[in-house]
Motif scaffolding. Structure first.
Motif, PDB file in Angstrom:
ATOM      1  N   ILE A   1      -7.452   6.247  -4.980  1.00 16.52           N
ATOM      2  CA  ILE A   1      -7.586   5.626  -3.656  1.00 16.52           C
ATOM      3  C   ILE A   1      -8.836   6.153  -2.957  1.00 16.52           C
ATOM      4  O   ILE A   1      -9.632   5.378  -2.401  1.00 16.52           O
ATOM      5  N   LYS A   2      -9.016   7.468  -2.969  1.00 15.27           N
ATOM      6  CA  LYS A   2     -10.197   8.053  -2.316  1.00 15.27           C
ATOM      7  C   LYS A   2     -11.487   7.495  -2.919  1.00 15.27           C
ATOM      8  O   LYS A   2     -12.416   7.133  -2.195  1.00 15.27           O
TER       9      LYS A   2
ATOM     10  N   ILE B   1     -12.073   3.751  -1.907  1.00 17.16           N
ATOM     11  CA  ILE B   1     -12.437   3.577  -0.498  1.00 17.16           C
ATOM     12  C   ILE B   1     -13.832   4.135  -0.225  1.00 17.16           C
ATOM     13  O   ILE B   1     -14.631   3.511   0.497  1.00 17.16           O
TER      14      ILE B   1
ATOM     15  N   TYR C   1      -9.583  -2.484  -0.732  1.00 19.01           N
ATOM     16  CA  TYR C   1      -9.071  -2.086   0.583  1.00 19.01           C
ATOM     17  C   TYR C   1      -9.967  -2.560   1.718  1.00 19.01           C
ATOM     18  O   TYR C   1      -9.478  -3.076   2.733  1.00 19.01           O
TER      19      TYR C   1
ATOM     20  N   SER D   1       0.174   3.544   5.948  1.00 19.71           N
ATOM     21  CA  SER D   1      -0.493   3.338   4.663  1.00 19.71           C
ATOM     22  C   SER D   1      -1.393   4.525   4.311  1.00 19.71           C
ATOM     23  O   SER D   1      -2.286   4.884   5.094  1.00 19.71           O
TER      24      SER D   1
ATOM     25  N   ARG E   1      -3.731   4.489   2.277  1.00 21.33           N
ATOM     26  CA  ARG E   1      -5.085   3.950   2.166  1.00 21.33           C
ATOM     27  C   ARG E   1      -5.734   3.847   3.541  1.00 21.33           C
ATOM     28  O   ARG E   1      -6.923   4.138   3.697  1.00 21.33           O
ATOM     29  N   TYR E   2      -4.979   3.419   4.536  1.00 17.54           N
ATOM     30  CA  TYR E   2      -5.509   3.398   5.898  1.00 17.54           C
ATOM     31  C   TYR E   2      -5.857   4.816   6.352  1.00 17.54           C
ATOM     32  O   TYR E   2      -6.920   5.052   6.945  1.00 17.54           O
TER      33      TYR E   2
ATOM     34  N   GLU F   1       0.797  -1.222   0.000  1.00 19.61           N
ATOM     35  CA  GLU F   1       0.000   0.000   0.000  1.00 19.61           C
ATOM     36  C   GLU F   1       0.835   1.280   0.000  1.00 19.61           C
ATOM     37  O   GLU F   1       0.310   2.355  -0.287  1.00 19.61           O
TER      38      GLU F   1
ATOM     39  N   SER G   1      -9.019   6.031   4.803  1.00 20.92           N
ATOM     40  CA  SER G   1     -10.171   5.330   5.370  1.00 20.92           C
ATOM     41  C   SER G   1     -10.569   5.900   6.728  1.00 20.92           C
ATOM     42  O   SER G   1     -11.715   5.752   7.155  1.00 20.92           O
TER      43      SER G   1
ATOM     44  N   GLU H   1      -5.942  -0.369  -6.872  1.00 22.08           N
ATOM     45  CA  GLU H   1      -7.370  -0.117  -7.055  1.00 22.08           C
ATOM     46  C   GLU H   1      -7.864  -0.648  -8.395  1.00 22.08           C
ATOM     47  O   GLU H   1      -8.949  -1.233  -8.491  1.00 22.08           O
TER      48      GLU H   1
ATOM     49  N   GLU I   1      -2.981   8.795  -8.035  1.00 24.20           N
ATOM     50  CA  GLU I   1      -3.068   7.808  -6.949  1.00 24.20           C
ATOM     51  C   GLU I   1      -4.066   8.253  -5.890  1.00 24.20           C
ATOM     52  O   GLU I   1      -4.918   7.468  -5.440  1.00 24.20           O
TER      53      GLU I   1
END
Length: 527
Positions: free
Chosen positions: A257-258, A261, A416, A219, A221-222, A154, A225, A487, A253
């Protein structure tokens, strides 16, 4: 469901059109730093390999056997299996820790448990303490090994993500090599430090993670989130674009990612354990994940391990040092082929590696079966030596896919919201397979010896048929995923979501190419 060649999904340029061709892992200071931190995560797999191999080495040491009164049968099976039983105990907590408090804190908690286990194993005075120590090691490893590979995949720079994530499981063999050769050296110590020193050394990776994990970036991504979008953007920009938050790749990116998620958070079908099987795409994911996890332990490789030791005995290689030496050479052989395959994942593709691996294993396991039958009927030493050669070739093909790809492929096909839970199912499947191998096999070997794995070669013939089934399964189910972001890869299983992702990132692709060209600075070291 796509089958055969149709399962290979076409690619668009995607993120590749924004990746600076001059930004390499060796000439960009921030990528160098990032990769240094990723090594700290990759050694989690080395810890797993070290601990898994250590028991095999200890069982070849007379000092260890004498201290614990030469464990046999069920006791030996429990000693081998207890680490995976500890992992089973940790699995219910692992995904909630990874998703709840973050990847880094989860790795730290796992390191603490493994440090406690290593200390107890080194200092233990009886077999019950030894068993408890290995339970602690397994418990901590299950938590750390859930979070570490996810953080690798990630946070990696997208062009290097497949190779780095593939290296994660590959480095299992680095731990295997260190354990094998450490035990080979300490076996010459004529006291209990012959096995206590290897037990102590397995704590080194956990010590490093205990002190240094907080310097590793969390991360993105974490962070997204949890609503920490600005922190996620800074992390992506710092490591992927020298701090430029407006860099086209970083924006691509970040938006992707947004979008992914937020889509998952809005769709309740992608939340919770039931979501793993709630949609057609998720069911296909889980079928593939469970299958490759099981295949990785039940492709004849477990049988090979026990059969190899028996072949050693039958052709006169009974010296403990020689057996340890050959085991160490086999570990180096495995590491070479697994590392080689890790760097080919985007060049050759996942399907090619999986299919080549399965086909090669089928061929060389069949040849091994023929030679083992020849030895069983005629006691031909040449046939026994041929079996060893075919075992080495079998492992070369095993390592093309079932060492580097099983973790990386599992992580990249999961969205994710399901990544921690789906990866937990993957690890659980492997542990169940290993517990059977490690607990049942020693009991069977003690009671029926050769008949257990060479009942007129029947068992090996069954494995040949099983390997043929694996080849067919992989041909029809494995989807090609090369040259895509996480993704984009995960969305291949959900057509509507892929369309939404493409729409959400479409505006990024309209960035003026002249602006991008200005950012493609010279290839020298960057700050």
């Amino acid at each position: 469901m796509a089958v055969g060649p149709a399962a290979t999904v076409g690619n668009s340029d995607g993120f590749m059109q924004f990746a600076d061709p001059n930004r390499k892992w060796y000439n960009n200071r921030r990528l160098i730093v990032l990769h240094a931190w990723l090594v700290l995560l990759l050694i989690t797999s080395s810890t797993n390999g070290y601990d898994g191999s250590l028991m095999n080495s200890l069982q070849s040491m007379n000092q260890w056997k004498d201290f614990f009164n030469n464990p046999q049968g069920g006791t030996l099976g429990l000693l081998n299996a207890i680490q995976n039983i500890g992992s089973l105990a940790g699995y219910p907590f692992a995904p909630y820790l990874s998703d709840g408090i973050g990847r880094r804190p989860s790795i730290w908690i796992g390191a603490v448990c493994m440090l406690a286990g290593a200390a107890l194993q080194t200092a233990c005075m009886n077999i019950n303490q030894f068993i408890g120590a290995r339970f602690l090691l397994g418990f901590g490893l299950s938590i750390a090994s859930n979070a570490a590979p996810m953080l690798v995949t990630e946070v990696s720079y997208p062009t290097y993500r497949p190779q780095l994530t593939s290296l994660y499981n590959t480095l299992w063999y680095s731990g295997n090599i260190i354990a094998s050769w450490t035990a080979f050296g300490t076996s010459r110590i004529n006291n209990n430090w012959s096995w206590r020193i290897p037990s102590l050394l397995q704590a080194i990776p956990s010590v490093l993670q205990f002190f240094l994990i907080w310097f590793v970036p969390e991360s993105p991504r974490y962070l997204i989130s949890k609503g920490k979008d600005s922190q996620a953007l800074r992390t992506l920009a710092y490591y992927h674009a020298n701090g430029d938050e407006q860099d086209p790749l970083v924006q691509y990116e970040f938006e992707e990612i947004k979008t992914a998620i937020h889509l998952d958070q809005e769709a309740q079908k992608n939340v919770g354990w039931k979501a793993l099987f709630a949609t057609k795409g998720n069911r296909k994911r889980m079928v593939i994940i469970i299958a490759i996890a099981w295949f990785s332990q039940w492709s004849g490789n477990g049988l090979v391990s026990y059969y190899l030791n028996k072949v050693f005995d039958t052709i006169g290689i009974t010296d403990n040092s020689i057996q340890l030496l050959i085991t160490g050479i086999l570990a180096i052989w495995n590491l070479f082929w697994a590392v080689f395959a890790s760097f080919q994942v985007d060049r050759w593709g996942r399907r090619f590696l999986f299919l080549t691996s399965a086909a090669g294993m089928l061929v060389f396991f069949t040849l091994q079966t023929i030679c083992s039958a020849e030895y069983a009927m005629h006691k031909n030493d040449n046939a026994a030596h041929a079996v060893i050669a075919f075992i080495f070739l079998f492992y070369a093909f095993y390592d093309l896919a079932f060492t580097p790809l099983i973790v990386s492929y599992t992580l990249e096909i999961l969205p994710y919201s399901l990544r921690a839970k789906g990866f937990n199912v993957f690890n659980l499947t492997i542990s169940i397979a290993l517990i059977f191998n490690q607990y049942v096999n020693p009991i069977a070997l003690k009671n029926i010896e050769w008949k257990y794995y060479l009942s007129s070669a029947t068992t090996q013939i069954v494995y040949c048929g099983w390997l043929a089934f694996e080849l067919a399964f992989l041909y029809f189910f494995v989807v090609e995923t090369k040259n895509r972001t996480l993704e984009e890869t995960a969305a291949l299983f959900d057509g509507e979501e892929l369309s939404q992702l493409q729409q959400a990132t479409a505006r990024i692709t309209e960035v003026r190419h002249e602006d991008y060209d200005e950012k493609s600075s010279d290839p020298g070291i960057k700050v």
